[in-house]
Write a protein that holds these residues in place. Sequence first.
Motif, short mmCIF file in Angstrom:
data_model
loop_
_atom_site.label_atom_id
_atom_site.label_comp_id
_atom_site.label_asym_id
_atom_site.label_seq_id
_atom_site.Cartn_x
_atom_site.Cartn_y
_atom_site.Cartn_z
N THR A 279 0.81 -1.25 0.00
CA THR A 279 0.14 -0.04 0.11
C THR A 279 0.75 0.95 0.24
OG1 THR A 279 -0.02 0.22 2.53
CG2 THR A 279 -1.51 -1.02 1.38
N ASN A 280 0.32 2.56 -0.18
CA ASN A 280 1.02 3.50 -0.28
C ASN A 280 1.73 3.91 1.19
OD1 ASN A 280 1.09 6.69 0.57
ND2 ASN A 280 1.06 6.50 -1.71
N VAL A 281 2.74 4.16 1.08
CA VAL A 281 3.48 4.20 2.35
C VAL A 281 3.02 5.20 3.58
CG1 VAL A 281 5.26 6.31 1.88
CG2 VAL A 281 5.84 4.30 3.41
N PHE A 282 2.01 6.15 3.07
CA PHE A 282 1.42 6.89 3.97
C PHE A 282 0.52 6.46 4.98
CE2 PHE A 282 2.21 10.47 0.65
CZ PHE A 282 3.48 10.64 1.10
N THR A 283 0.15 5.39 4.10
CA THR A 283 -0.93 4.45 5.17
C THR A 283 -0.41 3.42 6.09
OG1 THR A 283 -1.02 2.36 3.55
CG2 THR A 283 -2.37 4.48 2.83
N PRO A 339 -8.53 5.32 4.61
CA PRO A 339 -9.68 4.57 5.48
C PRO A 339 -9.91 3.31 4.97
CG PRO A 339 -10.16 6.99 4.49
CD PRO A 339 -9.07 6.64 3.93
N LEU A 340 -9.59 3.05 3.78
CA LEU A 340 -9.97 1.57 3.35
C LEU A 340 -8.85 0.64 4.08
CD1 LEU A 340 -11.78 -0.28 1.75
CD2 LEU A 340 -12.28 2.03 1.70
N THR A 341 -7.36 1.24 3.80
CA THR A 341 -6.52 0.18 4.38
C THR A 341 -6.54 -0.05 6.07
OG1 THR A 341 -4.90 2.01 4.31
CG2 THR A 341 -4.74 0.73 2.46
N PHE A 342 -7.14 1.12 6.49
CA PHE A 342 -7.28 0.96 8.04
C PHE A 342 -8.25 0.05 8.11
CE2 PHE A 342 -9.29 2.44 11.84
CZ PHE A 342 -8.09 2.67 12.77
#
Length: 474
Positions: A279-283, A339-342
């Motif tokens: 996933t994007n590293v910010f997540t 939100p989705l990765t969380f």
Amino acid sequence: MTDVTTISARLAEFAVATASNLDDRIAADSLARITDTVGISIAAVDTAPVQAALALAREWGGSPQSTLLGFADRAPAPVAALVNGTAAHALDFDDTHLPSILHPSASAVPAALAAAEHARAEGRTLLAAVAAGNEVAIRLGNGADDPEVGNNVFFERGLHATSICGAIGSAVAASVAFGSDAETTRHAIGIAASMGSGILEANRNGGSVKRVHCGWAAHAGVTAAQFARHGLTAPDTVLEGRFGFFNAFTGLHPVDEGFLSGLGEEWELDRCFVKPYPTNVFTHTGIDAAMLLSRRGIDVAAIERIELSVPMAVTRTIAEPREAKIHPQSPYHAQFSGPLTFALAWRGGSGLGLHLDDFTQENLDDPLVRAIAERVWYVRDEEVESLYPERLPSVVRVHLTDGSIVEERVMANLGTADRPISAEQVQLKFDLNVRGLGAERSAALARVVTDLAETSDVRETLASLVWDEPNSTR
């Protein structure tokens, strides 16, 4: 006569010095990055962007110089770099450097592999090519930091530093693999500076073009190195000049050359970590916080609101526009949704926490996942802001219907020096990524990658890999 004080000349001298005197620690780092990148590339072979790049490579044809990982096809070195670089970045699983927020190996490794195979280079030269290419890309990314903005200027402008700096890093990697001298390498750097490109709007509003950015950077880098070897030239001041790279892409002129400090003695590669999640590293710290919260047994029906604090600069990528992030158009776009990765991590995932298997439309449509994602709101936190961009922390406060608040704080990414990832975890990532090959072929691939470190001929070592028919790896 070349001015040896220019940035491109200094970077070229560094590349040649790395090739002639590669530190054993850095050599081991390069092999680890090759291993990680190859594993990711194999996992990506069936994705639409890789299939598109493969189809294009077959239309182009040309000399069978270099291997397409996962396929029986061989192609001209720049074309192989295009296909393999697309695969390396297609899953957003590639290594990440902080604070530049670059993914260097996804372009430098494919460029180095393609050029080294074409040149029949030794394994030690391949490792030096990866190290030099990665370090140069990262340093250039650092050069766009602007303390007044409090962010990397590439990112502020919507430019994909990974692909723009990656084109130059790939040119360095290919030049080392080809055995180019410092002057030829300097010209390759300057040529590649005209070839880098990539904008980040796809992170926000969809489309698959970002997934080819590293492939194009690798393609550009190998092409630039070959151009330089055939006599094409570039200006000495291509990076710092009034109409040069930094001013054109960032508006920074004159550029602060502090990003070159310690070049050849201190390695920014030490701050470039293997990604645990695709996933994007910010997540990532949000994912970790969600897994911790999930273990507390909180009833989702009792959640009124989830306040997630991340550096506000990154919300443009993972939280905006809100509707597109709460209801992403595909599993791939969910990889760029905070939100989705969380929510997926709270639900419970695979691998090290989340893996590719978790990103399915069925999981995105899960009522539990939707319920959690729809409750996530991003709010500012001063401590979080103060740590950016050196760190990408997350502070989560879950507000319950009874008025109580449950909090989790994850202040550093898994894989960084503050939270090292273990060798066993890295191996698990590789094993999961290549398992589609089957046990026997996965083991053969692992042996070949390890053998690259000591081989006298990269082409001969890669030729020992046996793939299925050209249209499939299965």
